[in-house]
Design a protein around this motif. Structure first.
Motif, mmCIF file in Angstrom:
data_model
loop_
_atom_site.group_PDB
_atom_site.id
_atom_site.type_symbol
_atom_site.label_atom_id
_atom_site.label_comp_id
_atom_site.label_asym_id
_atom_site.label_seq_id
_atom_site.Cartn_x
_atom_site.Cartn_y
_atom_site.Cartn_z
ATOM 1 N N MET A 1 59.426 7.447 -30.686
ATOM 2 C CA MET A 1 60.579 8.384 -30.847
ATOM 3 C C MET A 1 61.919 8.041 -31.641
ATOM 4 S SD MET A 1 61.696 11.245 -27.958
ATOM 5 C CE MET A 1 63.072 10.442 -27.231
ATOM 6 N N ALA A 2 62.584 8.759 -32.568
ATOM 7 C CA ALA A 2 63.606 8.074 -33.356
ATOM 8 C C ALA A 2 64.602 7.821 -32.257
ATOM 9 C CB ALA A 2 63.740 9.300 -34.129
ATOM 10 N N LEU A 3 65.624 6.835 -32.856
ATOM 11 C CA LEU A 3 66.458 6.258 -31.959
ATOM 12 C C LEU A 3 67.487 7.376 -32.366
ATOM 13 C CD1 LEU A 3 67.333 3.909 -30.530
ATOM 14 C CD2 LEU A 3 68.439 3.026 -32.752
ATOM 15 N N LYS A 4 68.303 7.681 -31.160
ATOM 16 C CA LYS A 4 69.460 8.892 -31.303
ATOM 17 C C LYS A 4 70.665 8.044 -31.531
ATOM 18 C CE LYS A 4 67.506 10.767 -27.777
ATOM 19 N NZ LYS A 4 67.580 11.567 -26.516
ATOM 20 N N LEU A 5 71.519 8.485 -32.618
ATOM 21 C CA LEU A 5 72.698 7.721 -32.965
ATOM 22 C C LEU A 5 73.969 8.656 -32.873
ATOM 23 C CD1 LEU A 5 71.468 6.365 -36.609
ATOM 24 C CD2 LEU A 5 71.044 5.210 -34.168
ATOM 25 N N ALA A 6 74.936 8.023 -32.177
ATOM 26 C CA ALA A 6 76.090 8.712 -32.346
ATOM 27 C C ALA A 6 77.080 7.853 -33.425
ATOM 28 C CB ALA A 6 76.969 8.906 -30.989
ATOM 29 N N VAL A 7 77.437 8.449 -34.438
ATOM 30 C CA VAL A 7 78.165 7.552 -35.415
ATOM 31 C C VAL A 7 79.723 8.064 -35.422
ATOM 32 C CG1 VAL A 7 78.261 7.177 -37.865
ATOM 33 C CG2 VAL A 7 75.841 7.685 -36.974
ATOM 34 N N LEU A 8 80.326 7.009 -35.326
ATOM 35 C CA LEU A 8 81.996 7.413 -35.100
ATOM 36 C C LEU A 8 82.613 7.000 -36.649
ATOM 37 C CD1 LEU A 8 81.130 7.433 -32.086
ATOM 38 C CD2 LEU A 8 83.218 6.351 -31.546
ATOM 39 N N VAL A 9 83.303 7.863 -37.086
ATOM 40 C CA VAL A 9 84.067 7.694 -38.346
ATOM 41 C C VAL A 9 85.562 8.031 -38.244
ATOM 42 C CG1 VAL A 9 81.898 8.063 -39.704
ATOM 43 C CG2 VAL A 9 83.334 10.064 -39.159
ATOM 44 N N SER A 10 86.387 7.406 -39.058
ATOM 45 C CA SER A 10 87.789 7.852 -39.215
ATOM 46 C C SER A 10 87.889 8.226 -40.574
ATOM 47 C CB SER A 10 88.809 6.770 -38.926
ATOM 48 O OG SER A 10 88.650 6.283 -37.544
ATOM 49 N N GLY A 11 87.065 7.949 -41.587
ATOM 50 C CA GLY A 11 87.360 8.105 -42.953
ATOM 51 C C GLY A 11 86.251 8.871 -43.786
ATOM 52 N N GLY A 12 86.182 8.045 -45.022
ATOM 53 C CA GLY A 12 85.212 8.717 -46.146
ATOM 54 C C GLY A 12 83.572 8.982 -45.689
ATOM 55 N N GLY A 13 83.300 7.921 -44.792
ATOM 56 C CA GLY A 13 81.844 8.112 -44.131
ATOM 57 C C GLY A 13 80.958 7.841 -45.221
ATOM 58 N N SER A 14 80.883 6.791 -46.206
ATOM 59 C CA SER A 14 79.934 6.621 -47.019
ATOM 60 C C SER A 14 78.852 5.690 -46.222
ATOM 61 C CB SER A 14 80.479 5.645 -48.084
ATOM 62 O OG SER A 14 80.869 4.308 -47.894
ATOM 63 N N ASN A 15 79.174 5.107 -45.106
ATOM 64 C CA ASN A 15 78.280 4.174 -44.539
ATOM 65 C C ASN A 15 77.367 5.148 -43.673
ATOM 66 O OD1 ASN A 15 78.343 1.252 -44.590
ATOM 67 N ND2 ASN A 15 80.590 1.460 -44.549
ATOM 68 N N LEU A 16 78.148 6.194 -43.147
ATOM 69 C CA LEU A 16 77.475 7.454 -42.620
ATOM 70 C C LEU A 16 76.362 7.874 -43.413
ATOM 71 C CD1 LEU A 16 76.869 9.754 -40.309
ATOM 72 C CD2 LEU A 16 78.721 10.835 -41.349
ATOM 73 N N GLN A 17 76.691 8.120 -44.657
ATOM 74 C CA GLN A 17 75.822 8.825 -45.581
ATOM 75 C C GLN A 17 74.721 7.942 -45.763
ATOM 76 O OE1 GLN A 17 76.541 11.717 -47.172
ATOM 77 N NE2 GLN A 17 74.630 11.546 -47.766
ATOM 78 N N SER A 18 74.731 6.653 -45.834
ATOM 79 C CA SER A 18 73.540 5.793 -46.157
ATOM 80 C C SER A 18 72.555 5.775 -44.922
ATOM 81 C CB SER A 18 74.084 4.352 -46.283
ATOM 82 O OG SER A 18 74.413 3.613 -45.278
ATOM 83 N N ILE A 19 73.197 5.990 -43.737
ATOM 84 C CA ILE A 19 72.356 6.287 -42.547
ATOM 85 C C ILE A 19 71.548 7.559 -42.369
ATOM 86 C CG2 ILE A 19 72.427 6.297 -40.025
ATOM 87 C CD1 ILE A 19 74.855 4.521 -40.318
ATOM 88 N N ILE A 20 72.279 8.449 -42.881
ATOM 89 C CA ILE A 20 71.566 9.996 -43.122
ATOM 90 C C ILE A 20 70.599 10.017 -44.302
ATOM 91 C CG2 ILE A 20 72.087 12.287 -43.677
ATOM 92 C CD1 ILE A 20 75.018 12.077 -42.873
ATOM 93 N N ASP A 21 70.883 9.212 -45.297
ATOM 94 C CA ASP A 21 69.974 9.234 -46.585
ATOM 95 C C ASP A 21 68.635 8.559 -46.064
ATOM 96 O OD1 ASP A 21 71.813 10.573 -47.784
ATOM 97 O OD2 ASP A 21 72.376 9.073 -49.097
ATOM 98 N N LYS A 22 68.901 7.141 -45.585
ATOM 99 C CA LYS A 22 67.710 6.541 -45.083
ATOM 100 C C LYS A 22 66.728 7.172 -43.862
ATOM 101 C CE LYS A 22 67.586 2.649 -47.378
ATOM 102 N NZ LYS A 22 68.360 3.134 -48.712
ATOM 103 N N SER A 23 67.550 8.029 -42.981
ATOM 104 C CA SER A 23 67.082 8.756 -42.212
ATOM 105 C C SER A 23 66.229 9.907 -42.565
ATOM 106 C CB SER A 23 68.008 9.213 -41.103
ATOM 107 O OG SER A 23 67.387 10.166 -40.212
ATOM 108 N N GLU A 24 67.011 10.702 -43.593
ATOM 109 C CA GLU A 24 66.050 11.744 -43.998
ATOM 110 C C GLU A 24 65.084 11.263 -44.984
ATOM 111 O OE1 GLU A 24 69.770 14.959 -44.298
ATOM 112 O OE2 GLU A 24 69.053 14.045 -46.207
ATOM 113 N N ALA A 25 64.948 10.071 -45.836
ATOM 114 C CA ALA A 25 64.145 9.616 -46.531
ATOM 115 C C ALA A 25 62.586 8.937 -45.574
ATOM 116 C CB ALA A 25 64.711 8.337 -47.237
ATOM 117 N N GLY A 26 62.880 8.915 -44.347
ATOM 118 C CA GLY A 26 62.178 8.525 -43.509
ATOM 119 C C GLY A 26 61.772 6.816 -43.276
#
Ligand code: GRF
Length: 224
Positions: free
Chosen positions: A1-26
């Protein structure tokens, strides 16, 4: 089962984006169940919105003390059911109560090769210092800023004359690769902590295959 992430951000969130992209890409077996920000205008929230991910704001300015702010964040994260708390440009220090609530389950990315250049301007401090190699670090979070056990680091050569901004941009590209990788290792249950040391099962095999890799800057010349 996929690991569930809470991502904490204060700014632009490009690292968040990289996580979302890799997750969406499987590629990354993890799912963002909450994007949480202490800043109502954080770009990371917009990214969450765009991808239809749950997001929330706990505005630190609305709390009289750090403890109350952290308690509100803990409640929100618990509600999300997250397995791992991922700090991605989250610019607040966490209280012991927060750290206890998710002991061993909080990671951070820092734009320097820790323990060098902790703090808010790792890239700039490295450039100003004149180091020849700079980079980034994914580490577990403990009560001391930028101090927990190191999971992965990546290095880049510093180009002569380069300032913190351009160096920072090159480091950021690497951040976007090593953070999802570290989270994937955690998702696969391959990460073991022994004191200060983090062991990633099987990761050493690749290193052995590479021989004795080294990044030297300025590069060694013929004969050395
Ligand atoms: C990154 O440089 C990260 O290393 C540091 O804060 C910055 C966040 O950037 N902790 P972003 O919001 O992920 O674009």
């Amino acid at each position: 089962m996929a690991l569930k992430l809470a991502v904490l951000v204060s700014g632009g969130g490009s690292n968040l984006q990289s996580i979302i992209d890799k997750s969406e890409a499987g590629v990354l077996d993890a799912r963002v169940v909450l994007v949480l920000s202490n800043k109502p205008g954080a770009g990371g929230l917009e990214r969450a919105r765009r991808h239809g991910l749950p997001h929330a704001v706990v505005d630190h300015t609305e709390f009289p003390a750090r403890e109350a702010f952290d308690a509100a964040m803990v409640a929100r994260i618990r509600e999300s059911g997250a397995d791992l708390v991922v700090l991605a440009g989250f610019m607040r220090m966490l209280t012991p109560a927060f750290l206890d609530a998710f002991a061993g389950r909080i990671v951070n990315i820092h734009p320097a090769l820790l323990p060098s250049f902790p703090g808010c301007h790792g890239q700039r401090d490295a450039a100003d210092y004149g180091v020849k190699l700079a980079g980034c670090t994914v580490h577990f979070v403990d009560e001391i800023m930028d101090h927990g056990q190191v999971i992965i680091q990546a290095a880049v050569p510093v180009v002569p004359g380069e300032g913190g901004d351009t160096l920072g941009a090159r480091i950021l590209e690497l951040e976007h690769r090593i953070y999802p990788q570290a989270i994937q290792w955690l998702a696969e249950g391959r990460v073991r902590v022994q004191g200060r040391h983090v062991l990633v099962a099987d990761a050493g095999r690749l290193l052995a295959e590479l021989g004795r890799p080294a990044l030297v800057n300025p590069p060694l010349e013929r004969g050395f």
